[in-house]
Design an enzyme around this catalytic site. Sequence first.
Site, short mmCIF file in Angstrom:
data_model
loop_
_atom_site.label_atom_id
_atom_site.label_comp_id
_atom_site.label_asym_id
_atom_site.label_seq_id
_atom_site.Cartn_x
_atom_site.Cartn_y
_atom_site.Cartn_z
CB CYS A 264 -0.96 -0.01 1.18
SG CYS A 264 -0.22 -0.49 2.76
CG HIS B 197 -0.86 4.19 4.36
ND1 HIS B 197 -1.41 3.91 5.58
CD2 HIS B 197 -0.35 3.01 3.89
CE1 HIS B 197 -1.24 2.61 5.85
NE2 HIS B 197 -0.61 2.05 4.85
#
Length: 345
Positions: free
Chosen positions: A134, A248
């Site tokens: 990710c 994130h």
Amino acid sequence: METEVTHDPVVAIAGVTGAVGAEFIATMDRRGFRVGKLKALASARSAGKTVDFRGQKIVIEELTENSFEGVDIALFSAGGGTSRKFSPAAVKAGAVVIDNSSAFRMDPNVPLVIPEINGNRIREHKGIIAVPNCSAITALVPLWPIHSKNRIKRLIISTYQAASGAGAAAMRELEDSTRASLNGQVFTPKVMPHPYAFNLFSHNTAIDPETGYNDEESKVIKETRKIFEDERIAVGVTCVRVPVLRAHSEAITFECERPITEDEVRAILARAPGVKIVDDRAGNYFPMPVDASGQDDVLVGRIRKDLSDPSGHSISMFVSADQLLKGAALNAIQIAELLPQRAMA
């Protein structure tokens, strides 16, 4: 391997009860992904429970090697060990595995795919296609269009990674520990190695004693080189877990082979697929997890000259993206969307 799909595919989700499993279902719904039948697979303790899918209650089955008969696409998000154990059975049964774990990413026979970058690699699959880490996806979606115009030779990345990257249990621990802290209660962490509420710490993966880099950092380095097909690119990365639920963020500085200006970068990113520029200097408004959460695009801002490089080859920027969407489920569904047209071409 070419699997000709002439009907709405039978889709299996391995790890359907996890955070990414839930996003697989939501993302297929939102994007109108055609599904002939859904098989919901999880561990034995979840068997017999149900998940909602397009107005139906789908009974969860225990994941076994016999779970994939008649399955066209198997979406895996149940950890590397589970993927290594059950993916071969899925491939043998005729399914195409789209794996969200790290199990096969660096296998030279497995395409590591971000559709905005190297969707053409899907056609090379031999039964398994890997979804990148990710953190790598979050960085590389905006970096690739720049790299394509002016090769990036060096990258420095610092990540600010959300709880969702460690799964639904980590998200619950962040919520529970925050609630306990606000109530003046003692909370003992069970999922994370350190207190999570109002704290941040080095990413909770193993540290290589030789290099001092943790597994997450090593993944970003290796996967960047594989996806960009450039073993020469120099990558330095520091991965940190922060008390954010599902998006994130990353501070990125990149050095190009030729001089590059912030205006050039903005012009490139304004046309880049999967990217949204959020760069309001006057209002001091830039990418934030609260805005990235629930969005498909990677938000990019703080685009500015790197003042430590007087040569004019380097740019710094800040990005944020939903870890459960583009960092995982969305990227996998985008791959699945390309499978039929690849198979029938």
